[in-house]
Every structure is written in structure tokens, then in C-alpha cells.
Design an enzyme around this catalytic site. Structure first.
Site, PDB file in Angstrom:
ATOM      1  NE  ARG A 108       7.186  74.290  59.744  1.00 47.87           N
ATOM      2  CZ  ARG A 108       7.012  74.422  61.104  1.00 47.87           C
ATOM      3  NH1 ARG A 108       8.143  73.837  61.737  1.00 47.87           N
ATOM      4  NH2 ARG A 108       5.963  74.710  61.796  1.00 47.87           N
ATOM      5  CE  LYS A 154       0.663  68.906  54.857  1.00 44.21           C
ATOM      6  NZ  LYS A 154       0.977  68.897  56.408  1.00 44.21           N
ATOM      7  CE1 TYR A 164      21.602  73.014  57.695  1.00 44.19           C
ATOM      8  CE2 TYR A 164      23.030  70.990  57.097  1.00 44.19           C
ATOM      9  CZ  TYR A 164      22.861  72.414  57.789  1.00 44.19           C
ATOM     10  OH  TYR A 164      24.052  72.760  58.132  1.00 44.19           O
ATOM     11  CE1 TYR A 207       4.243  68.990  54.310  1.00 46.26           C
ATOM     12  CE2 TYR A 207       4.940  67.637  56.083  1.00 46.26           C
ATOM     13  CZ  TYR A 207       4.517  68.823  55.531  1.00 46.26           C
ATOM     14  OH  TYR A 207       4.175  69.864  56.470  1.00 46.26           O
ATOM     15  CB  THR A 257       5.400  69.683  60.415  1.00 42.60           C
ATOM     16  OG1 THR A 257       6.038  69.188  59.278  1.00 42.60           O
ATOM     17  CG2 THR A 257       6.111  70.965  60.770  1.00 42.60           C
ATOM     18  CB  ILE A 293      -2.699  67.027  55.108  1.00 39.54           C
ATOM     19  CG1 ILE A 293      -3.103  65.848  54.194  1.00 39.54           C
ATOM     20  CG2 ILE A 293      -1.879  66.624  56.502  1.00 39.54           C
ATOM     21  CD1 ILE A 293      -1.897  65.064  53.907  1.00 39.54           C
TER      22      ILE A 293
END
Length: 292
Positions: A138, A161, A107, A133, A44, A204
Site C-alpha cells: 500500500r 502489524k 508516497y 504498521y 486502511t 489484524i
């Protein structure tokens, strides 16, 4: 298992928005010198969402080339299309990535069964270590601990993560009794110290972009169980953990690195340069960490 401070490295760009591979190479060298334990390319923070596939792979190859096996390189290869994620993961493996970091689909908001099948399909298609992840802020999609437990039994899936940013989620994952070989990384700098003291294996990190040595020292102390030493290092980083997010990541991190003379000021639309109203607070954070 990769442990410690793992930088989610920015992708340097020129003023016109072209990838600056020379600056990227210098950043990688600086991170290795400063003690960063591993590098995530095109996550990202690396603006993966606006890089073309060719650029995406070129950045991964550059980081692998410059790091020259001195630190592990983890490639971001997530997509909200399972087919596309498989293709990116295979290309990253072919480029020489040590592992791939794959974000939950964004999305389209898959249910937990969809998440399980998505990651299982990627792991079965590409023989490379895969790190899940989860970053619901997000993606609009939260992978629950029960799904992580299912996926931990899939060959090639080696860790997660977790970037929900809540210590309750950290504790929930630790309570699952996952295999000792399954790596647990936080993706939230503000709670990274506590996460590692509780039993996570690394961070991370966005903050590591601008304060790599301090982040390495903090992570090393936390992993060693030295709470007092970890707290002392983290106190210098606390303002960065907060204020590198005054604008959407990676806007403040890229601004900071430009001020530090590490990269030019380019960023790609729809992201824009940092709001001038935030300059003072980010500068104060950099001074507190001793990086300017």
C-alpha cells in the site's frame, strides 16, 4: 498485550458517502458478541485516507463509546507527515484509545533511518502504546526487521502489524529475539494461521469483518498451539482470505456486509462499488464460511 482476532473495522457509509454512525455502533456490538478480541478504528479498511480529521476522530470516539472498555480499541493515526501523525495520535489518545496503529509513511518513501526517526518522534511526543504498521503493498515503503529491532527499544512502541504477506518476513521478525512484551501481529489473513502457530500474537484482520466468530475461533486455536483445530476453522475461511481482495480493500468487505444486512452500501471515492463480475466468487466465499 492484546492477542487474538483484531478486526480492522470498516467505516459504514450511506449511499451519499456520509459516515453512518448508527451502523458503526451496531457493528461494534456484533463484533463483541461474536468474540472479536479488539477493534482497529480507522485503519486502511476503515477508509482513513478519505475521512476528514473530524470524521476520523468521530469514528474513533464512536467505537470507544460503544465498546465501553469491553474490548480494546486501537486507533489508526498514521500519516506521511510526522507532525500530522503526532497530532492525530495525541487526539486519539485524548479520545481514550487504548493504543495507536501507525502506518509507515506513504508516497515519500523514507529510508530506514527516516522510518526510525519518524516513529521515535511520535513515541516521544505522545505517551500512548504505539503499534507499528508495515504494509509495503500500500505504501511503497518496507520497514525492514533491523529497523523494527531498533524501534522495539523505544518506550511506548509495543508491537508491529506486519502485512507484507510473506512467511519469510514472519520468521525474520521472530528470529530477532525481540522482548517478550513486544507484540507481533500479522496483517495478512491468508498466512495468519501459520504466523500465529510460529509465534505471532494475533491477526489484524479484514476477514474478521464478515466472519468474526470463525476468525476468533481460528486465532484462539492457533494461539493455543492446536494446529489441527486452527486448520479446520481456517479451511472455512480460506476463500474469504483470498476473495475479499478481488477488488481493492475494503470494497469486497463492504459489499459482503451489505449483503449480510449489516451496513448500507456506501463507499467513498476514489473507491467505487464492487465489480459485478466478482459477485459470484465473493458470494461463494461467504457461503463457504457459513455467514450467508
Amino acid at each position: 498485550m492484546i492477542k487474538g482476532s483484531i478486526v480492522a473495522i470498516v467505516t459504514p457509509m450511506t449511499a451519499s458517502g456520509e459516515v453512518d454512525f448508527d451502523s458503526l455502533g451496531r457493528l461494534v456490538e456484533w463484533h463483541i458478541t461474536e468474540g472479536t478480541d479488539a477493534i482497529v478504528a480507522v485503519g486502511t479498511t476503515g477508509e482513513s485516507a478519505t475521512l476528514s480529521v473530524d470524521e476520523h476522530l468521530a469514528v474513533i470516539r464512536k467505537v470507544i463509546e460503544v465498546s465501553a472498555k469491553r474490548v480494546p480499541v486501537i486507533a489508526g493515526t498514521g500519516a506521511n507527515s510526522t507532525t500530522e501523525a503526532i497530532e492525530l495520535t495525541q487526539l486519539a489518545k485524548d479520545a481514550g484509545a487504548d493504543a495507536c496503529l501507525i502506518v509507515t509513511p506513504y508516497y515519500n518513501k523514507p529510508p530506514q533511518e527516516g522510518l526510525y526517526r519518524h516513529f521515535k518522534a511520535i513515541a516521544e511526543a505522545v505517551n500512548v502504546p504505539i503499534i507499528l504498521y508495515n504494509v509495503p503493498g500500500r505504501t511503497g515503503c518496507d520497514m525492514l526487521p533491523a529497523t523494527v529491532a531498533r524501534l522495539a527499544g523505544v518506550p511506548n512502541i509495543v508491537g508491529i502489524k506486519e502485512a507484507k504477506g510473506e512467511l519469510s518476513r514472519v520468521r525474520d521478525l521472530l528470529a530477532l529475539g525481540l522482548p517478550a512484551s513486544f507484540a507481533l501481529y500479522t496483517g495478512d489473513d491468508a498466512t495468519a494461521r501459520d504466523s500465529m502457530l510460529l509465534g505471532f500474537h494475533g491477526d489484524i484482520s479484514v476477514t474478521a469483518n464478515v466472519a468474526p466468530k470463525l476468525m476468533h475461533q481460528m486465532c484462539a486455536a492457533a494461539l493455543a498451539g492446536d494446529a489441527a483445530k486452527a486448520e479446520a476453522f481456517d479451511a472455512k475461511l480460506a476463500l474469504l482470505h483470498k476473495n475479499l481482495f478481488v477488488d481493492p480493500n475494503p470494497i469486497p468487505a463492504k459489499w459482503a456486509l451489505e449483503v449480510m444486512g449489516r451496513i448500507p452500501g456506501g463507499i467513498r471515492l476514489p473507491l467505487v462499488p464492487m465489480n459485478p463480475d466478482h459477485i459470484d466468487v465473493v458470494q461463494t466465499s461467504l457461503r463457504a464460511a457459513g455467514v450467508i
